[in-house]
Design an enzyme around this catalytic site. Structure first.
Site, PDB file in Angstrom:
ATOM      1  N   LYS A 182       0.828  -1.263   0.075  1.00  0.00           N
ATOM      2  CA  LYS A 182       0.041  -0.073  -0.055  1.00  0.00           C
ATOM      3  C   LYS A 182       0.916   1.282  -0.021  1.00  0.00           C
ATOM      4  O   LYS A 182       1.963   1.199   0.671  1.00  0.00           O
ATOM      5  CB  LYS A 182      -0.918  -0.137   1.420  1.00  0.00           C
ATOM      6  N   GLU A 227      -8.512  12.119  12.343  1.00  0.00           N
ATOM      7  CA  GLU A 227      -7.678  11.301  12.971  1.00  0.00           C
ATOM      8  C   GLU A 227      -6.785  11.294  14.196  1.00  0.00           C
ATOM      9  O   GLU A 227      -5.998  12.210  13.655  1.00  0.00           O
ATOM     10  CB  GLU A 227      -6.848  10.605  11.704  1.00  0.00           C
TER      11      GLU A 227
HETATM   12  C1  LIG Z   1      -4.461  10.765   3.276  1.00  0.00           C
HETATM   13  C2  LIG Z   1      -5.463  11.278   4.001  1.00  0.00           C
HETATM   14  O1  LIG Z   1      -6.497  10.397   4.427  1.00  0.00           O
HETATM   15  C3  LIG Z   1      -5.999   9.102   4.983  1.00  0.00           C
HETATM   16  C4  LIG Z   1      -6.490   8.119   4.208  1.00  0.00           C
HETATM   17  C5  LIG Z   1      -7.642   7.518   4.191  1.00  0.00           C
HETATM   18  C6  LIG Z   1      -8.008   6.606   3.070  1.00  0.00           C
HETATM   19  O2  LIG Z   1      -7.021   6.266   2.181  1.00  0.00           O
HETATM   20  O3  LIG Z   1      -9.100   6.010   2.966  1.00  0.00           O
HETATM   21  C7  LIG Z   1      -8.521   7.848   5.080  1.00  0.00           C
HETATM   22  C8  LIG Z   1      -8.193   8.536   6.034  1.00  0.00           C
HETATM   23  C9  LIG Z   1      -6.915   8.958   6.379  1.00  0.00           C
HETATM   24  O4  LIG Z   1      -6.218   8.118   7.208  1.00  0.00           O
HETATM   25  C10 LIG Z   1      -5.901  12.597   3.682  1.00  0.00           C
HETATM   26  O5  LIG Z   1      -7.206  12.984   4.165  1.00  0.00           O
HETATM   27  O6  LIG Z   1      -5.160  13.193   2.791  1.00  0.00           O
END
Ligand SMILES: C=C(O[C@@H]1C=C(C(=O)O)C=C[C@H]1O)C(=O)O
Length: 420
Positions: A182, A227
């Site tokens: 990932k 978060e």
């Molecule tokens: C990377 C981001 O968000 C992150 C990535 C996420 C995802 O890929 O689903 C969800 C929440 C966050 O941990 C962002 O908001 O820029």
């Protein structure tokens, strides 16, 4: 650069309980706000009693050491002993060890706080070696009406939509080739803040629009993050991991279907699993018990649904919240898995410096307790008014470039709408 070598001033800190504080945002500086807030509670800062700056690979370790020394030297009167009372520093750290943007801990001269019906004011004075205040006392901030409304557009910056689709495609092939599982790829939007614009307007929009998120303003980094990277409170530790995202549905039925499809999507569950594993792995050596739910829950935000998992534990080694952000950053939610390969792929595929985007933002107290969010849904505002906003998405084997682009668009919404 390390702060540990320079002589640190002695701070005199006095917290006083006060009767009532209505709103925090109107108390802030309109161009250099200092704020940490959720559900209308939190802390507003004014002035700077001390600014510590860190950079490079050791930025977290240096911050931990320096902060211990600052706290050791400080003379603190704090009858409340609650989270955020006494000596605190607001902090924002760069995502990357090679970032050109400095990581900082800022100790305000005045902190005004409210939490669970308790209101307080903390005054912090830096003393010279001979024990004389380094600056005259700052007048107590008073609530001021917000400046005129303004609107500005944030437009694609270095990564245009086509570039983003192409880099997602490149990442998917790297994943298919077995190089990594990932990687989180971000893109940027840019704009310019007019000289007279009052940032308290933007913060008000963020705080009212996203009351369950951490609305923050630290050294020009402003945003509303859902978060929680880590929270340390009297020996307990907690975190909220987010990874896996879907847009909200147009009506109640579509919205319900969206949540169900997220909760059952193997692509999103995979993405989420990597993120939880990275947090557990980082916290485990520092905790006695660490509990996470077996299955993630769906977290509803005004713009989207996330898969979320909470972790809770008991600290086993006296780590401070700064020690723990050092251990946790970067999680797989913002970097990828395995971490080192993901960081290398980010370096290769993202043409910009993330600055403090996706880094830890929050506060730490004298005893090391504190609250830190992952700096998401945010923008960095430079002294000259240039704004850069960032949003990213976790790319896994099944990722589709167009859908990931749309996901970043949804993630930009809070900051785009707060300025627009
Ligand atoms: C990377 C981001 O968000 C992150 C990535 C996420 C995802 O890929 O689903 C969800 C929440 C966050 O941990 C962002 O908001 O820029």
């Amino acid at each position: 650069m390390s702060e540990t070598s320079r002589t640190l001033p002695r701070l005199v800190v006095e917290t006083t309980r006060v009767d009532d504080i209505r709103l925090l945002v109107p108390l802030l500086d309109s161009r250099h706000p200092l704020l940490w807030m959720r559900k209308g509670e939190g802390m507003a800062g004014a002035g700077e009693a001390l600014r510590l700056e860190f950079s490079g690979e050791n930025r977290f370790v240096d911050a931990c050491e320096t902060w211990r020394e600052v706290a050791r030297l400080a003379r603190v009167t704090d009858p409340l002993q609650a989270p955020g009372t006494g000596l605190v520093a607001f902090g924002a750290f760069a995502f990357s060890a090679t970032s050109g943007l400095i990581s900082t801990l800022i100790v305000p001269e005045i902190v005004i706080g409210k939490r669970a019906g308790v209101y307080w004011i903390t005054r912090i004075t830096a003393l010279s070696e001979s024990g004389v205040p380094l600056a005259p006392p700052l007048p107590m901030p008073a609530a001021r009406p917000l400046g005129a409304e303004y609107r500005l557009s944030l437009l694609p910056g270095q990564v245009k939509p086509d570039d983003y689709r192409a880099s997602v495609e490149a990442a998917v092939s790297r994943i298919a080739a077995g190089e990594l599982n990932k990687v989180v790829l971000a893109r940027d939007l840019v704009g310019h803040l007019p000289a007279e614009a009052d940032l308290r307007r933007t913060l008000t929009d963020l705080a009212l629009g996203y009351p369950d998120c951490w609305t923050f303003a630290v050294d020009g980094l402003i945003g509303s993050s859902p978060e929680t990277l880590v929270r340390v409170d009297h020996g307990t530790v907690s975190a909220r991991v987010l990874a896996g995202t879907i847009s909200r549905g147009r009506d109640a039925e579509a919205d319900h279907d969206a949540a169900i499809s997220l909760a059952t999507s193997s692509k999103d569950l995979d993405e989420h699993r990597f993120a939880v594993a990275s947090v557990v792995q980082s916290l485990q050596p520092h905790t006695r018990t660490l509990i996470t739910s077996e299955i993630p829950f769906t977290l509803k935000l005004p713009n989207l649904w996330h898969l979320a998992s909470d972790a809770e534990g008991i600290l086993s080694d006296g780590s401070t919240s700064l020690d723990l952000i050092a251990a946790l950053h970067p999680t797989a939610a913002v970097a990828g898995a395995p971490t080192a390969t993901a960081l290398a792929v980010i370096d290769e595929l993202e043409p910009f410096d993330r600055g403090r985007y996706a880094g830890p933002v929050g506060w730490v107290g004298a005893d090391g307790d504190g609250e830190w969010a992952v700096a998401l849904r945010c923008a960095q505002i430079a002294e000259n008014g240039d704004i850069t906003a960032y949003a990213g998405a976790g790319i896994v084997a099944e990722s589709d470039p167009e859908r990931e682009l749309i996901e970043t668009k949804m993630k930009f919404r809070p900051i785009v709408e707060a300025f627009g």
